[in-house]
Design a protein around this motif. Structure first.
Motif, short mmCIF file in Angstrom:
data_model
loop_
_atom_site.label_atom_id
_atom_site.label_comp_id
_atom_site.label_asym_id
_atom_site.label_seq_id
_atom_site.Cartn_x
_atom_site.Cartn_y
_atom_site.Cartn_z
N ALA A 44 -11.22 20.42 44.32
CA ALA A 44 -9.77 20.26 44.18
C ALA A 44 -9.31 18.94 44.78
CB ALA A 44 -9.04 21.43 44.84
N PHE A 45 -9.90 18.60 45.93
CA PHE A 45 -9.51 17.36 46.59
C PHE A 45 -9.93 16.15 45.76
CE2 PHE A 45 -9.43 14.08 49.85
CZ PHE A 45 -8.22 14.35 50.45
N ALA A 46 -11.14 16.18 45.22
CA ALA A 46 -11.61 15.08 44.38
C ALA A 46 -10.80 15.00 43.09
CB ALA A 46 -13.10 15.26 44.07
N ALA A 47 -10.37 16.14 42.57
CA ALA A 47 -9.56 16.15 41.35
C ALA A 47 -8.24 15.43 41.58
CB ALA A 47 -9.30 17.59 40.90
N VAL A 48 -7.63 15.65 42.72
CA VAL A 48 -6.37 14.95 43.02
C VAL A 48 -6.60 13.45 43.10
CG1 VAL A 48 -4.62 14.60 44.81
CG2 VAL A 48 -5.23 16.91 44.10
N GLY A 49 -7.68 13.04 43.75
CA GLY A 49 -7.99 11.61 43.83
C GLY A 49 -8.29 11.01 42.46
N GLY A 50 -9.06 11.72 41.65
CA GLY A 50 -9.38 11.23 40.32
C GLY A 50 -8.17 11.16 39.41
#
Length: 117
Positions: free
Chosen positions: A98-104
């Motif tokens: 979820a955290f990487a999705a926000v960054g991406g």
């Protein structure tokens, strides 16, 4: 009208800086599995939403062309970002996906804004 549009562009950039900056400050914690969505990320995303809507309205009122497909895609990405950050904002840790999705999605939003002409 140009001055007002430029003020909202500056505020929009401040919003993206807050969202991306919050993400980047948590990168080390993401590696350790202790990343969390900080308030700056939520506030930045909300600032982007409000100023983005205002910019579309101001540009249309000024009879400037607005690419509705581009704006729609950017809005959809921002809604997903806002949903993730808002729902998980009180969690002590957020899973890496979820955290990487926000960054991406944030990076994708930046590239759509700057590369898509």
């Amino acid at each position: 009208m140009d001055v007002l549009i430029n003020v909202f562009v500056a505020l929009h950039i401040i919003g993206i800086a807050s969202l991306l900056g919050g993400f980047l400050t948590q990168m080390k914690a993401m590696g350790a599995g202790t990343a969390r969505f900080i308030p700056a990320m939520l506030h930045g995303a909300l600032t982007m939403l409000v100023t983005g809507v205002a910019l579309v309205g101001l540009n249309q009122a000024d009879d400037q062309a607005v690419n509705n497909v581009k704006i729609g895609i950017k809005l959809a990405l921002l809604v997903v970002i806002l949903a993730l950050v808002y729902v998980k904002r009180d969690d002590e840790t957020v899973d890496k996906g979820a955290f990487a999705a926000v960054g991406g999605l944030t990076a994708a939003n930046i590239f759509i804004a700057t590369v898509w002409t």
